[in-house]
Design an enzyme around this catalytic site. Structure first.
Site, PDB file in Angstrom:
ATOM      1  CD  GLN A 162      76.106  34.603  40.595  1.00  0.00           C
ATOM      2  OE1 GLN A 162      76.156  35.683  41.161  1.00  0.00           O
ATOM      3  NE2 GLN A 162      76.215  34.474  39.276  1.00  0.00           N
TER       4      GLN A 162
ATOM      5  NE  ARG B  71      61.084  36.951  42.478  1.00  0.00           N
ATOM      6  CZ  ARG B  71      61.467  36.069  41.557  1.00  0.00           C
ATOM      7  NH1 ARG B  71      61.629  34.790  41.891  1.00  0.00           N
ATOM      8  NH2 ARG B  71      61.692  36.441  40.314  1.00  0.00           N
TER       9      ARG B  71
ATOM     10  CB  SER C 190      68.178  27.505  38.915  1.00  0.00           C
ATOM     11  OG  SER C 190      67.855  28.887  39.048  1.00  0.00           O
TER      12      SER C 190
ATOM     13  CE  LYS D  47      71.125  30.453  41.008  1.00  0.00           C
ATOM     14  NZ  LYS D  47      70.655  31.484  40.070  1.00  0.00           N
TER      15      LYS D  47
ATOM     16  CG  HIS E  42      68.462  33.814  36.880  1.00  0.00           C
ATOM     17  ND1 HIS E  42      69.739  33.615  36.417  1.00  0.00           N
ATOM     18  CD2 HIS E  42      68.511  34.965  37.610  1.00  0.00           C
ATOM     19  CE1 HIS E  42      70.522  34.603  36.827  1.00  0.00           C
ATOM     20  NE2 HIS E  42      69.808  35.436  37.554  1.00  0.00           N
TER      21      HIS E  42
ATOM     22  CE1 TYR F 172      74.919  35.673  36.169  1.00  0.00           C
ATOM     23  CE2 TYR F 172      75.126  37.439  37.761  1.00  0.00           C
ATOM     24  CZ  TYR F 172      74.346  36.532  37.073  1.00  0.00           C
ATOM     25  OH  TYR F 172      72.994  36.478  37.299  1.00  0.00           O
TER      26      TYR F 172
ATOM     27  CB  SER G 142      75.052  37.925  43.925  1.00  0.00           C
ATOM     28  OG  SER G 142      75.124  38.459  42.618  1.00  0.00           O
TER      29      SER G 142
ATOM     30  CB  THR H   9      74.924  32.037  37.221  1.00  0.00           C
ATOM     31  OG1 THR H   9      74.799  31.987  38.640  1.00  0.00           O
ATOM     32  CG2 THR H   9      73.564  32.310  36.597  1.00  0.00           C
TER      33      THR H   9
HETATM   34  C1  LIG Z   1      66.465  40.079  43.453  1.00  0.00           C
HETATM   35  C2  LIG Z   1      67.120  38.874  42.833  1.00  0.00           C
HETATM   36  C3  LIG Z   1      68.431  38.941  42.403  1.00  0.00           C
HETATM   37  C4  LIG Z   1      69.053  37.826  41.862  1.00  0.00           C
HETATM   38  N1  LIG Z   1      70.370  37.906  41.520  1.00  0.00           N
HETATM   39  C5  LIG Z   1      71.002  36.798  41.070  1.00  0.00           C
HETATM   40  C6  LIG Z   1      72.400  36.837  40.792  1.00  0.00           C
HETATM   41  O1  LIG Z   1      73.061  37.853  40.958  1.00  0.00           O
HETATM   42  N2  LIG Z   1      72.981  35.696  40.328  1.00  0.00           N
HETATM   43  C7  LIG Z   1      72.276  34.532  40.158  1.00  0.00           C
HETATM   44  O2  LIG Z   1      72.852  33.520  39.744  1.00  0.00           O
HETATM   45  N3  LIG Z   1      70.957  34.473  40.418  1.00  0.00           N
HETATM   46  C8  LIG Z   1      70.315  35.569  40.880  1.00  0.00           C
HETATM   47  N4  LIG Z   1      68.973  35.494  41.175  1.00  0.00           N
HETATM   48  C9  LIG Z   1      68.258  34.208  41.032  1.00  0.00           C
HETATM   49  C10 LIG Z   1      68.327  33.410  42.335  1.00  0.00           C
HETATM   50  O3  LIG Z   1      69.621  32.920  42.584  1.00  0.00           O
HETATM   51  C11 LIG Z   1      67.385  32.193  42.299  1.00  0.00           C
HETATM   52  O4  LIG Z   1      67.661  31.426  41.149  1.00  0.00           O
HETATM   53  C12 LIG Z   1      65.911  32.559  42.328  1.00  0.00           C
HETATM   54  O5  LIG Z   1      65.681  33.725  43.090  1.00  0.00           O
HETATM   55  C13 LIG Z   1      65.095  31.414  42.901  1.00  0.00           C
HETATM   56  O6  LIG Z   1      63.731  31.670  42.826  1.00  0.00           O
HETATM   57  P1  LIG Z   1      62.852  32.263  44.039  1.00  0.00           P
HETATM   58  O7  LIG Z   1      63.146  33.725  44.090  1.00  0.00           O
HETATM   59  O8  LIG Z   1      61.475  31.934  43.611  1.00  0.00           O
HETATM   60  O9  LIG Z   1      63.270  31.565  45.323  1.00  0.00           O
HETATM   61  C14 LIG Z   1      68.329  36.609  41.715  1.00  0.00           C
HETATM   62  C15 LIG Z   1      67.010  36.555  42.130  1.00  0.00           C
HETATM   63  C16 LIG Z   1      66.389  37.653  42.697  1.00  0.00           C
HETATM   64  C17 LIG Z   1      64.972  37.537  43.181  1.00  0.00           C
END
Ligand SMILES: Cc1cc2nc3c(=O)[nH]c(=O)nc-3n(C[C@H](O)[C@H](O)[C@H](O)COP(=O)(O)O)c2cc1C
Length: 363
Positions: free
Chosen positions: A135, A315, A258, A236, A260, A137, A115, A163
């Site tokens: 990833q 997660r 996605s 994404k 997110h 931003y 990230s 993203t």
């Molecule tokens: C704790 C946490 C932090 C996240 N941080 C980012 C991030 O910094 N950038 C991003 O594009 N997605 C982020 N996401 C989204 C994840 O990339 C992903 O889309 C998502 O967790 C997928 O769902 P799942 O947790 O059910 O597997 C984050 C998700 C979680 C749970």
């Protein structure tokens, strides 16, 4: 008699238990940040529920003595058709942080998407040697964005995951209630000079994102990003065939279906439900990845059956990290692999190429 198993006590949980192990080890604020979603969290629940609406149609008397879980994506052979989704702030979950996650990914050859909001500098994460994507931003400050991209390229990141579903920050009620902020000495390690904007106070993260990230981005910026990076760009956060068509038309090298993880906008569909329409629109021209709700190895197989080329896990890996650092993430990856392999064998599929829509039925 209760038998002690000291050697594996740290990591003898299954994928059904890892979240509760993590919960027991984490402060409420960190657990809520990872587990929670936007608004009333309907999409968060839907992402998981969507997988439960499919059943396998197993085929038997197929020789499954030799099985191959590998797949080709972006010029590399991946040992399994899944990787680690980008998740922020790993040192909030375990002292080993992103470095621990990266070592686990490296040991299994699994791709790790790091990230922008990592709590370990992207160069240091790269030291573990995992196959890696960055990833991104896109910040209002384009010089800063460009330097992030150049640093990622220099540190051996093989693709950018752009993203696009966060032009403004989410309304996350749990984070507000907990006054979520990065506890010192943790920091956004990729750009120290914005540290002050990210920390402290209710909505610290939202303030950071809303003040620093660029809400004026459009499809025109994809060409800029491809140009400055020279890397493949995966977009994404797409949920509609219309956007998928634009991504292909504008030269994206792939996309991640996605929402997110239900963390940006509530009331959008489960990613698994959005997937088939997008796959149909894209017609194999570029890879389509999926994340959201993948909790089990069998979930990866359902996503592949509905047309995804690859899945990303958010997660579950965070919980593994919280539960056991590097060893915990490695265990999550091993269990996902074991379950996927088992489900493939028991449905008569020898390889990823054998997986198609006939493998599942909607209930
Ligand atoms: C704790 C946490 C932090 C996240 N941080 C980012 C991030 O910094 N950038 C991003 O594009 N997605 C982020 N996401 C989204 C994840 O990339 C992903 O889309 C998502 O967790 C997928 O769902 P799942 O947790 O059910 O597997 C984050 C998700 C979680 C749970």
């Amino acid at each position: 008699v209760k038998r002690e198993r000291p050697a594996d006590r740290l990591v003898d949980w299954s994928l059904g238990e890892v979240e509760s192990v993590a919960k027991a080890r984490l402060p409420q604020m960190a657990f809520d940040y990872a587990q929670g979603g936007a608004g009333p969290e309907r999409t968060l629940a839907e992402n998981v529920a969507a997988f439960a609406r499919y059943r396998f149609r197993p085929r038997f008397l197929v020789d499954v003595s030799k099985r191959d879980l590998s797949t080709r994506l972006l010029g590399r052979t991946h040992p399994v058709p899944f990787g680690l989704a980008p998740t922020a702030f790993h040192r909030l979950f375990h002292a080993e942080g992103e470095a621990g996650t990266a070592r686990a990914a490296a040991s299994r050859g699994v791709v790790h998407c790091v990230s922008t909001l990592s709590t370990t500098a992207l160069e240091e994460v790269a030291q573990a040697g995992a196959p890696r994507w960055f990833q991104l931003y896109v910040h209002r400050d384009r010089a800063l964005t460009r330097s992030l991209v150049e640093r990622a390229k220099g540190a051996g990141y093989e693709a950018l995951v752009w993203t696009v579903d966060a032009p403004v920050w989410a309304l996350r009620e749990r984070d507000r209630r907990n006054r979520f902020s990065l506890p010192p000495p943790l920091k956004l390690a990729n750009f120290e000079r914005y540290l002050d904007k990210a920390g402290g106070g209710a909505d610290g993260l939202a303030n950071y994102v809303n003040s620093q990230l660029d809400p004026s981005l459009t499809w025109d910026d994809l060409a800029w990003l491809k140009d400055v990076s020279g890397l493949p760009v995966l977009v994404k956060g797409l949920l509609t065939p219309e956007d998928a068509a634009l991504a292909v038309e504008r030269g994206a090298d792939g996309m991640v279906v996605s929402n997110h993880g239900g963390r940006m906008l509530d009331h959008v569909p489960a990613t698994l439900d959005a997937l088939p329409g997008i796959v149909q629109e894209v017609r194999g021209r570029v890879p389509v990845l999926l994340d959201g709700g993948v909790r089990r190895g069998a979930d990866v197989l359902v996503a592949l059956a509905l047309g995804a080329d690859f899945a990303l896990v958010g997660r579950q890996a965070v919980w593994g990290l919280a539960a056991g650092g590097e060893a915990g993430v490695a265990r999550v990856l091993d269990l996902l692999r074991e379950e996927l392999d088992n489900a493939m064998a028991l449905t008569g599929r020898r390889s990823v190429a054998d997986v198609d829509a006939s493998l599942v039925a909607r209930v």
